[in-house]
Design a protein around this motif. Structure first.
Motif, PDB file in Angstrom:
ATOM      1  N   LEU A   1       0.830  -1.276   0.107  1.00 35.25           N
ATOM      2  CA  LEU A   1       0.068  -0.148  -0.046  1.00 35.25           C
ATOM      3  C   LEU A   1       0.873   1.340  -0.138  1.00 35.25           C
ATOM      4  O   LEU A   1       0.486   2.376  -0.567  1.00 35.25           O
TER       5      LEU A   1
ATOM      6  N   ALA B   1       1.863   1.614  -3.685  1.00 33.35           N
ATOM      7  CA  ALA B   1       0.489   1.963  -4.444  1.00 33.35           C
ATOM      8  C   ALA B   1       0.350   3.472  -4.093  1.00 33.35           C
ATOM      9  O   ALA B   1      -0.214   4.114  -5.231  1.00 33.35           O
TER      10      ALA B   1
ATOM     11  N   ALA C   1      -1.039   7.572  -8.935  1.00 35.40           N
ATOM     12  CA  ALA C   1      -2.518   7.654  -9.279  1.00 35.40           C
ATOM     13  C   ALA C   1      -3.170   6.143  -9.828  1.00 35.40           C
ATOM     14  O   ALA C   1      -4.134   5.881  -9.566  1.00 35.40           O
TER      15      ALA C   1
ATOM     16  N   VAL D   1      -3.372   3.269  -7.174  1.00 31.48           N
ATOM     17  CA  VAL D   1      -3.843   3.325  -5.907  1.00 31.48           C
ATOM     18  C   VAL D   1      -5.162   2.480  -5.841  1.00 31.48           C
ATOM     19  O   VAL D   1      -5.394   1.407  -4.990  1.00 31.48           O
ATOM     20  N   ALA D   2      -5.984   2.532  -6.855  1.00 33.77           N
ATOM     21  CA  ALA D   2      -7.329   1.597  -6.905  1.00 33.77           C
ATOM     22  C   ALA D   2      -6.975   0.086  -6.978  1.00 33.77           C
ATOM     23  O   ALA D   2      -7.296  -0.928  -6.249  1.00 33.77           O
ATOM     24  N   GLU D   3      -5.948  -0.168  -7.875  1.00 33.30           N
ATOM     25  CA  GLU D   3      -5.518  -1.561  -8.188  1.00 33.30           C
ATOM     26  C   GLU D   3      -4.876  -2.124  -6.902  1.00 33.30           C
ATOM     27  O   GLU D   3      -5.238  -3.274  -6.733  1.00 33.30           O
TER      28      GLU D   3
ATOM     29  N   GLY E   1      -5.518  -1.166  -3.645  1.00 36.77           N
ATOM     30  CA  GLY E   1      -6.491  -1.192  -2.775  1.00 36.77           C
ATOM     31  C   GLY E   1      -7.056  -2.803  -2.936  1.00 36.77           C
ATOM     32  O   GLY E   1      -7.471  -3.482  -1.966  1.00 36.77           O
ATOM     33  N   SER E   2      -7.472  -2.895  -4.275  1.00 43.83           N
ATOM     34  CA  SER E   2      -8.303  -4.108  -4.431  1.00 43.83           C
ATOM     35  C   SER E   2      -7.506  -5.427  -4.376  1.00 43.83           C
ATOM     36  O   SER E   2      -8.105  -6.440  -3.922  1.00 43.83           O
ATOM     37  N   VAL E   3      -6.256  -5.417  -4.925  1.00 45.23           N
ATOM     38  CA  VAL E   3      -5.212  -6.407  -4.565  1.00 45.23           C
ATOM     39  C   VAL E   3      -5.182  -6.774  -3.099  1.00 45.23           C
ATOM     40  O   VAL E   3      -5.468  -7.913  -2.766  1.00 45.23           O
ATOM     41  N   VAL E   4      -4.945  -5.650  -2.168  1.00 40.39           N
ATOM     42  CA  VAL E   4      -4.768  -5.977  -0.883  1.00 40.39           C
ATOM     43  C   VAL E   4      -6.296  -6.539  -0.282  1.00 40.39           C
ATOM     44  O   VAL E   4      -6.164  -7.463   0.747  1.00 40.39           O
TER      45      VAL E   4
ATOM     46  N   PHE F   1      -5.939   5.180   2.784  1.00 40.79           N
ATOM     47  CA  PHE F   1      -6.496   3.942   2.280  1.00 40.79           C
ATOM     48  C   PHE F   1      -7.515   3.330   3.648  1.00 40.79           C
ATOM     49  O   PHE F   1      -7.457   2.353   4.333  1.00 40.79           O
TER      50      PHE F   1
ATOM     51  N   ILE G   1      -9.498   0.296   3.176  1.00 42.99           N
ATOM     52  CA  ILE G   1      -8.868  -0.953   3.429  1.00 42.99           C
ATOM     53  C   ILE G   1      -8.366  -1.262   5.150  1.00 42.99           C
ATOM     54  O   ILE G   1      -8.644  -2.373   5.674  1.00 42.99           O
TER      55      ILE G   1
ATOM     56  N   TYR H   1      -1.399  10.132  -3.348  1.00 40.24           N
ATOM     57  CA  TYR H   1      -2.733   9.885  -3.650  1.00 40.24           C
ATOM     58  C   TYR H   1      -3.428   9.144  -2.624  1.00 40.24           C
ATOM     59  O   TYR H   1      -2.888   8.376  -2.107  1.00 40.24           O
TER      60      TYR H   1
ATOM     61  N   LEU I   1      -7.225   6.794  -1.819  1.00 38.63           N
ATOM     62  CA  LEU I   1      -8.126   5.834  -2.355  1.00 38.63           C
ATOM     63  C   LEU I   1      -9.489   6.361  -2.899  1.00 38.63           C
ATOM     64  O   LEU I   1     -10.337   7.129  -2.026  1.00 38.63           O
TER      65      LEU I   1
ATOM     66  N   LEU J   1     -12.212   2.043  -6.817  1.00 44.10           N
ATOM     67  CA  LEU J   1     -11.947   0.648  -6.072  1.00 44.10           C
ATOM     68  C   LEU J   1     -13.178  -0.692  -6.302  1.00 44.10           C
ATOM     69  O   LEU J   1     -12.995  -1.658  -6.624  1.00 44.10           O
TER      70      LEU J   1
ATOM     71  N   LEU K   1     -13.333  -1.318 -10.048  1.00 43.20           N
ATOM     72  CA  LEU K   1     -12.344  -2.356 -10.205  1.00 43.20           C
ATOM     73  C   LEU K   1     -12.582  -3.658  -9.874  1.00 43.20           C
ATOM     74  O   LEU K   1     -12.475  -4.689 -10.475  1.00 43.20           O
ATOM     75  N   LEU K   2     -12.968  -3.874  -8.758  1.00 48.11           N
ATOM     76  CA  LEU K   2     -13.187  -5.189  -8.297  1.00 48.11           C
ATOM     77  C   LEU K   2     -14.582  -5.926  -8.911  1.00 48.11           C
ATOM     78  O   LEU K   2     -14.359  -7.080  -9.200  1.00 48.11           O
TER      79      LEU K   2
END
Lengths: 101, 159
Positions: free
Chosen positions: A46, A49, A53, A56-58, A60-63, B54, B57, B118, B120, B125, B128-129
């Motif tokens: 994180l 990440a 920019a 960041v979302a990638e 977060g989703s992987v985590v 985050f 998260i 940046y 989140l 998010l 993407l998920l």
């Protein structure tokens, strides 16, 4: 705070986890050490990440997926440990050799 | 660096909590206490996640990891009443390799001496998920259901 400080914390945690994994023989203690490594990896992931920019979302989703799978992995290893304890009355991983068919 | 800066204070306290917890996880005699300190490590980690930008998260980590996974370990460990395993004396190789790893990693990470830029965006998010990682999401959900079945089976002592 600079990202470097987060990464230093992550590196120290990783080293502590590796020490626990190498120096301990109790299966639960080894699992707990592996969980320290997992936490340090999440922190490093994180931290890196948050630098870009695009990621960041990638990141977060992987985590989120990693945390879910880690919960499942913990369940499997604890079940193995409990079974081992019921059958052998010990948690020493050296005894696992005797489980070979 | 201002020592009374709230960001600095929260970072220092969380890091300290995490490092002390990690040391106690590895060295504490009782496995039950070690499992408890793993939950403390998870709480510290969640604070750092929130500070990095985050927060969702961090909440997920607290709910799923600390609230479910670590609690599962803690309650399972209570069921094991074992004489402590005889541990071999501290291995020099383990100390050397972990110190070497830490030094190498800190050297590599010294490049990233910048502020986190940046935070989140929840909309990104979730899209993407749902759009890109939908299959992984289903697998993760199924894996969590498997854990639930394991827990129920262990509790009923059918095996």
């Amino acid at each position: 705070m600079e990202v470097f400080y987060y990464l230093v914390v992550s590196a120290v945690l990783f080293a502590l986890g590796v020490y626990g994994l190498l120096a301990r023989r109790n299966i639960i203690r080894m699992l707990l050490s592996a969980e320290i490594i997992f936490n340090s990896a999440l922190l490093a992931f994180l931290s890196l990440a948050s630098l870009d920019a695009t990621y960041v979302a990638e990141g977060g989703s992987v985590v989120i997926l990693a945390i879910s799978l880690s919960a499942a992995e913990v369940g499997v290893i604890v079940s193995i440990a409990l079974m081992m304890f019921r059958m052998k009355r010990t948690l020493d991983v050296y005894e696992l050799k005797k489980f070979k068919g | 660096m201002n020592l009374f800066d709230p960001a600095f204070l929260s970072f220092s306290l969380s890091s300290l909590l995490m490092l002390i917890s990690a040391i106690l996880i590895v060295w504490h005699r009782s496995i039950v206490y070690s499992a408890f300190f793993l939950s403390m490590l998870g709480v510290g980690n969640a604070v750092l996640f929130a500070m990095l930008g985050f927060p969702i998260i961090a909440l997920f980590h607290l709910a799923v990891y600390v609230g479910a996974a670590v609690t599962f370990i803690l309650f399972s460990v209570v069921m094991l009443r074992e004489a402590p395993t005889v541990e071999v004396p501290t291995k020099l190789l383990a100390i050397l390799s972990s110190v070497l790893l830490a030094v190498i990693m800190i050297n590599i990470f010294s490049v990233f001496n910048v502020q986190p830029a940046y935070t989140l965006n929840y909309r990104d998010l979730t899209s993407l998920l749902v759009d890109k990682y939908w299959f992984a999401l289903i697998v993760a959900a199924l894996a969590l259901v498997t854990t639930l079945i394991e827990a129920i089976t262990l509790a009923r002592k059918e095996v």
